[in-house]
Design an enzyme around this catalytic site. Structure first.
Site, PDB file in Angstrom:
ATOM      1  N   LYS A 176      20.359 -12.860 -18.381  1.00 53.63           N
ATOM      2  CA  LYS A 176      21.409 -12.068 -19.023  1.00 53.63           C
ATOM      3  C   LYS A 176      21.599 -12.499 -20.474  1.00 53.63           C
ATOM      4  O   LYS A 176      22.044 -13.610 -20.749  1.00 53.63           O
ATOM      5  CB  LYS A 176      22.752 -12.223 -18.297  1.00 53.63           C
ATOM      6  CG  LYS A 176      23.773 -11.195 -18.799  1.00 53.63           C
ATOM      7  CD  LYS A 176      25.205 -11.531 -18.514  1.00 53.63           C
ATOM      8  CE  LYS A 176      25.843 -12.391 -19.564  1.00 53.63           C
ATOM      9  NZ  LYS A 176      26.083 -11.725 -20.867  1.00 53.63           N
TER      10      LYS A 176
ATOM     11  N   GLY B  86      25.248 -22.209 -23.953  1.00 50.34           N
ATOM     12  CA  GLY B  86      26.487 -21.608 -24.433  1.00 50.34           C
ATOM     13  C   GLY B  86      27.561 -22.659 -24.606  1.00 50.34           C
ATOM     14  O   GLY B  86      27.252 -23.817 -24.879  1.00 50.34           O
ATOM     15  N   SER B  87      28.791 -22.250 -24.405  1.00 53.95           N
ATOM     16  CA  SER B  87      29.905 -23.153 -24.692  1.00 53.95           C
ATOM     17  C   SER B  87      30.083 -24.187 -23.587  1.00 53.95           C
ATOM     18  O   SER B  87      29.737 -23.965 -22.430  1.00 53.95           O
ATOM     19  CB  SER B  87      31.202 -22.355 -24.837  1.00 53.95           C
ATOM     20  OG  SER B  87      31.629 -21.909 -23.560  1.00 53.95           O
ATOM     21  N   THR B  88      30.650 -25.342 -23.962  1.00 50.76           N
ATOM     22  CA  THR B  88      30.922 -26.396 -22.988  1.00 50.76           C
ATOM     23  C   THR B  88      31.930 -25.922 -21.941  1.00 50.76           C
ATOM     24  O   THR B  88      31.804 -26.241 -20.762  1.00 50.76           O
ATOM     25  CB  THR B  88      31.425 -27.653 -23.725  1.00 50.76           C
ATOM     26  OG1 THR B  88      30.312 -28.218 -24.431  1.00 50.76           O
ATOM     27  CG2 THR B  88      31.973 -28.688 -22.768  1.00 50.76           C
ATOM     28  N   GLU B  89      32.891 -25.108 -22.373  1.00 49.41           N
ATOM     29  CA  GLU B  89      33.893 -24.603 -21.436  1.00 49.41           C
ATOM     30  C   GLU B  89      33.238 -23.803 -20.302  1.00 49.41           C
ATOM     31  O   GLU B  89      33.508 -24.030 -19.121  1.00 49.41           O
ATOM     32  CB  GLU B  89      34.878 -23.732 -22.224  1.00 49.41           C
ATOM     33  CG  GLU B  89      36.049 -23.233 -21.421  1.00 49.41           C
ATOM     34  CD  GLU B  89      36.824 -22.166 -22.191  1.00 49.41           C
ATOM     35  OE1 GLU B  89      36.528 -21.943 -23.387  1.00 49.41           O
ATOM     36  OE2 GLU B  89      37.712 -21.552 -21.564  1.00 49.41           O
TER      37      GLU B  89
ATOM     38  N   GLY C 178      30.083 -23.942 -19.516  1.00 46.52           N
ATOM     39  CA  GLY C 178      29.191 -24.870 -18.819  1.00 46.52           C
ATOM     40  C   GLY C 178      29.903 -25.613 -17.704  1.00 46.52           C
ATOM     41  O   GLY C 178      29.365 -25.787 -16.600  1.00 46.52           O
TER      42      GLY C 178
ATOM     43  N   GLU D  30      22.836 -26.359 -21.626  1.00 46.44           N
ATOM     44  CA  GLU D  30      22.689 -26.755 -23.029  1.00 46.44           C
ATOM     45  C   GLU D  30      23.905 -26.199 -23.734  1.00 46.44           C
ATOM     46  O   GLU D  30      24.028 -24.991 -23.915  1.00 46.44           O
ATOM     47  CB  GLU D  30      21.371 -26.192 -23.581  1.00 46.44           C
ATOM     48  CG  GLU D  30      20.881 -26.942 -24.798  1.00 46.44           C
ATOM     49  CD  GLU D  30      21.391 -26.305 -26.066  1.00 46.44           C
ATOM     50  OE1 GLU D  30      22.449 -26.756 -26.536  1.00 46.44           O
ATOM     51  OE2 GLU D  30      20.764 -25.377 -26.567  1.00 46.44           O
TER      52      GLU D  30
ATOM     53  N   CYS E 286      24.273 -24.775 -32.067  1.00 50.89           N
ATOM     54  CA  CYS E 286      24.969 -25.792 -31.277  1.00 50.89           C
ATOM     55  C   CYS E 286      24.690 -27.196 -31.800  1.00 50.89           C
ATOM     56  O   CYS E 286      25.515 -28.084 -31.675  1.00 50.89           O
ATOM     57  CB  CYS E 286      24.563 -25.683 -29.817  1.00 50.89           C
ATOM     58  SG  CYS E 286      22.798 -25.519 -29.597  1.00 50.89           S
TER      59      CYS E 286
ATOM     60  N   GLU F 231      34.112 -27.575 -32.011  1.00 54.31           N
ATOM     61  CA  GLU F 231      32.938 -26.866 -32.509  1.00 54.31           C
ATOM     62  C   GLU F 231      33.401 -25.571 -33.169  1.00 54.31           C
ATOM     63  O   GLU F 231      34.022 -24.734 -32.528  1.00 54.31           O
ATOM     64  CB  GLU F 231      31.999 -26.562 -31.342  1.00 54.31           C
ATOM     65  CG  GLU F 231      30.710 -25.948 -31.779  1.00 54.31           C
ATOM     66  CD  GLU F 231      29.720 -25.790 -30.629  1.00 54.31           C
ATOM     67  OE1 GLU F 231      30.152 -25.430 -29.519  1.00 54.31           O
ATOM     68  OE2 GLU F 231      28.524 -26.034 -30.845  1.00 54.31           O
TER      69      GLU F 231
END
Lengths: 296, 480
Positions: free
Chosen positions: B187, B239-242, B244, B261, B295, B392
């Site tokens: 996606k 993508g974002s840590t959130e 993730g 990542e 990133c 970030e």
């Protein structure tokens, strides 16, 4: 029948019991909670000892000790770490009888089977002692990038690893999960088998006399579920080995570990007598890649 | 000091759009066919540099996710049974077709993403083709990769990628997955769906068996459904840590393998002996490459106090020559911010920087009237407590901090939950190696920055995620 009981019946002398204590930061504290729980012989159900019933505070203290030890231990040379792990094997070798007795009582094994388990555990320390200065070459190396750059990948320890030791294999399993964590330069907070914690607590005594710096391995006994959750959700723990957790607890712990994206090793069926491979070494390694231009 | 605005006038040198043949609408790519979403929903992909609607794209829902995963599962049986050499040949074909079509894809990516054509042409597309070429060669050599004598694929990989390097992230995900014998459902991000759909056409040209690659365009709900689908054996996310963390929670207890990542807040550390001009180029490349939508961007500049003034003067001079504007103009250095939403986030964080007391500076810079733009910006007087030093920003905003000793630099650099990348600028070799050892980051660039290569493992420590992409290491996440 325990050796101590036998000598008592013969009326020779009254044996000296050992107070089993935690091993944290190179010292042997009781649980800060002052709590203990009864540990019994796996076959006869006879009382063996009172083990510390660690609290969440004990778990946090152990993490602090483990974090403090990271810089020194990960900064030691791989050769040095190898010698220290080998020293553990040397110290254990001289205590084989004590551990055989403790393992027999803990796991309901015959004397001969328990002795074989202890021997295998000694040999496992030797196996991992030899890995400390080899794993870097096996999993790291130069990368042939398409440009004028030096480019090298090397493995580095993740940091502090919480280890839920296997519930069934109180000693060989324990050694098999702890040794790879510290072989690679990580430090460990180990939660001993809940029902059979005595071999793990005694291992602390061996580690303390094996040149393993204080805090590199910390051993807690108690209710796995009670101690594991604060470890799984602790923000200063980098990885967690869920080997000693099962079913719902393992799912709960993995979910908690997501909060700071700990590296997680999930529980799986294990044969502790099989060739360990390198999976337990690489589980707690990060890969660092360094680039530098090449030019005159 | 005042920085004189001394920009040379260049005539526009636009790359032609004619090389891209955009259809008015696109479907989902499932089992080798383009199809509408089950519920018929669509969304528009907008060019962030002009706000022009480029195309209408099908919006995948749960039913489509299920259909795609089943197609991938069906294809897995024969794809994984194919001799590695044959799988490899499909990937080599893909790599070659990508090279042939790289001009078209570069223009398309610049249109849909907003990044300068110079970057898509010189960085993204060459790396995309190289990535497929690299992993193609692994397909028949897996037994020699160090993961046991008979490594096996995992099954169906559900892959969710971001909008900052749409086609490159696709390559990082799909190439190793296919080489290892997995099939994929991918996606792309909702703001940059087009290059993935063109990639579907590359798969068609390469004769790739149906169902091996499935592309689902859509929003976060489709990504979440894909991650949670029980037919997925492996989740790969960039993508974002959130998000993730949410994925790590979703897969807990399922046995699915995961690689993540995620975000970063890299320190780019400049010592007093660094060659200033080279360091300035590295700083500019570190934070303004791809509009800072990176990133691993060097978003925290740590400069040794004794050279702070000299370095910042040179940096400001250099920033004054950066050209912000039309992504298709070959002179452009900084393109458009990818979306209105991202622009709002950058704007809010920059305002927080000012509100918290940092000093904001940007060169005089004419921004286009339509589209989403943000001038290259730097903040001085930043402390470690400031949001612009911790969070970030994912935009062209540099936070400058200072240090006196190497130990202080290490302390500050590592004072973040992230650990993706870091930069070191010094002429002293022993200091480079000492710093590289102490920095807790997955990629360390010394006297360079933002270099990527298919053979070089990439990925983070701590909350920047786990697993590595690229190189031999990148196979591990797709084998058992």
């Amino acid at each position: 029948m325990k050796a101590t009981e036998k000598s008592e019946q013969q009326g020779t002398r009254l044996s000296v019991f050992k107070t089993y204590k935690l091993y944290v930061g190179g010292k042997f504290p009781r649980s800060e909670s002052g709590r203990v729980y009864e540990v019994t012989d796996s076959k006869s159900g006879a009382w063996l000892a009172n083990a510390p019933l660690s609290s969440r505070k004990d778990a946090r203290d152990a993490v602090v000790a483990a974090r403090k030890a990271v810089a020194g231990w990960s900064g030691a040379t791989a050769y040095n770490r190898g010698q220290v792990l080998y020293r553990v094997a040397e110290m254990l070798e001289g205590r084989r009888e004590q551990f055989a007795r403790e393992v027999a009582e803990a796991e309901g094994l015959s004397k001969a089977r328990a002795a074989a388990v202890v021997d295998a555990a000694v040999d496992r320390w030797v196996w991992y002692a030899g890995w400390t200065d080899k794993i870097t070459q096996v999993v790291g190396g130069a990368n042939p990038v398409a440009g004028p750059f030096f480019n090298l990948s090397t493995p580095e320890p993740a940091g502090v690893v919480a280890v839920l030791a296997p519930q069934d294999s109180s000693f060989l399993g324990l050694v098999s999960v702890v040794a790879p964590v510290i072989a690679t330069g990580n430090t460990a907070v180990v939660v001993a088998s809940e029902r059979a914690p005595l071999p793990a607590l005694s291992l602390g005594e061996v580690l303390a006399t094996s040149d393993v710096p204080g805090g590199v391995v910390n051993v807690l006994s108690g209710r796995t579920a009670e101690i594991a959750l604060p470890l799984a959700s602790h923000q200063d723990v980098n990885g967690i080995d869920l080997t000693g957790a099962a079913g719902e607890l393992a799912v709960e712990l993995e979910t908690a570990a997501a909060e700071n994206l700990k590296r997680v090793r999930r529980p799986s069926s294990e044969d502790w007598t099989a060739d360990p491979g390198i999976g337990r070494l690489t589980a707690w390694l990060e890969t660092k890649t360094v680039w530098h231009p090449i030019g005159v | 000091m005042t920085v004189k605005h001394q920009m040379f006038e260049y005539a526009p040198a636009p790359e032609s759009r004619a090389v891209v043949d955009l259809a008015p609408s696109y479907g989902l790519f499932i089992d080798g066919e383009f199809t509408e979403a089950a519920d018929g929903r669509v969304f528009k992909s907008v060019s962030p540099s002009s706000e022009e609607v480029l195309a209408e794209v099908a919006r995948a829902g749960e039913e489509d996710v299920d259909r795609a995963v089943r197609a991938a599962r069906k294809a897995f049986t024969s794809w994984s049974a194919l001799p590695g050499a044959e799988r490899g040949k499909y990937l080599f074909r893909i790599a070659r077709i990508l090279q042939e079509r790289s001009r078209e894809l570069a223009v398309l990516e610049s249109l849909d993403n907003g990044k300068p054509i110079r970057e898509t042409r010189d960085v993204d597309l060459p790396l995309v083709a190289a990535h497929f070429f690299y992993y193609a060669g692994w397909a028949d050599k897996l037994a020699h990769a160090g993961f046991g004598p008979e490594p096996r694929p995992l099954g169906v990989a559900g892959q969710v990628i971001p909008w900052n390097f749409p086609l490159l992230m696709l390559a990082w995900k799909i190439a190793p997955a296919l080489a290892a014998g997995n099939t994929v459902v991918l996606k792309p991000a909702e703001t940059t769906p087009l290059s993935a759909l063109f990639f579907a056409d590359v798969c068609r040209q390469a004769g790739l068996p149906h169902g091996v690659v499935n592309i689902l365009t859509g929003y976060g709900d489709a990504g979440a459904a894909l991650v949670a689908h029980e037919g997925v054996d492996k989740v790969a996310f960039t993508g974002s840590t959130e998000v993730g963390k949410a994925i790590a929670r979703t897969v807990a207890g399922t046995g699915k393998r995961v690689t993540l990542e995620l975000g970063g807040k890299a320190a780019n550390i400049v010592f007093d002996d660094a060659p200033i001009d080279q360091a300035v180029e590295g700083i500019v490349n570190g934070i303004f490459f791809n509009q800072g939508h990176v990133c691993c961007a060097g978003s925290r500049l740590l400069v040794q106090e004794s050279v702070q003034e000299e370095l910042l003067d040179a940096l400001k001079r250099r920033m004054s020559t950066l050209r912000v504007g039309d992504p298709l103009d070959k002179n452009t250095d900084i393109g458009a911010i990818n979306s209105a939403e991202q622009l709002a986030r950058i704007t809010a964080l920059a305002e927080a920087g000012e509100a918290e007391g940092a000093e904001r500076w940007a060169p005089a810079c004419d921004l286009p009237e339509s589209g989403y733009w943000f001038a290259p910006t730097l903040f001085t007087g930043v402390t470690q407590a400031h949001r612009i030093a911790r969070e970030e920003i994912f935009g062209p905003v540099l936070s400058v901090l200072t240090f006196r000793t190497p130990a202080e630099a290490v302390e500050k650099a590592n004072n973040t939950p992230y650990g993706l990348s870091a930069g070191i600028w010094t002429e002293k070799g022993s200091r480079i190696l000492s710093m590289a050892n102490k920095l807790r980051a997955g990629v360390v660039w010394a006297n360079t920055f933002n270099k990527f290569d298919p053979t070089s493992p990439f990925g983070g420590y701590k909350e920047s995620g786990y697993g590595r992409e690229g190189g031999r290491h990148g196979l591990e996440g797709y084998l058992k």
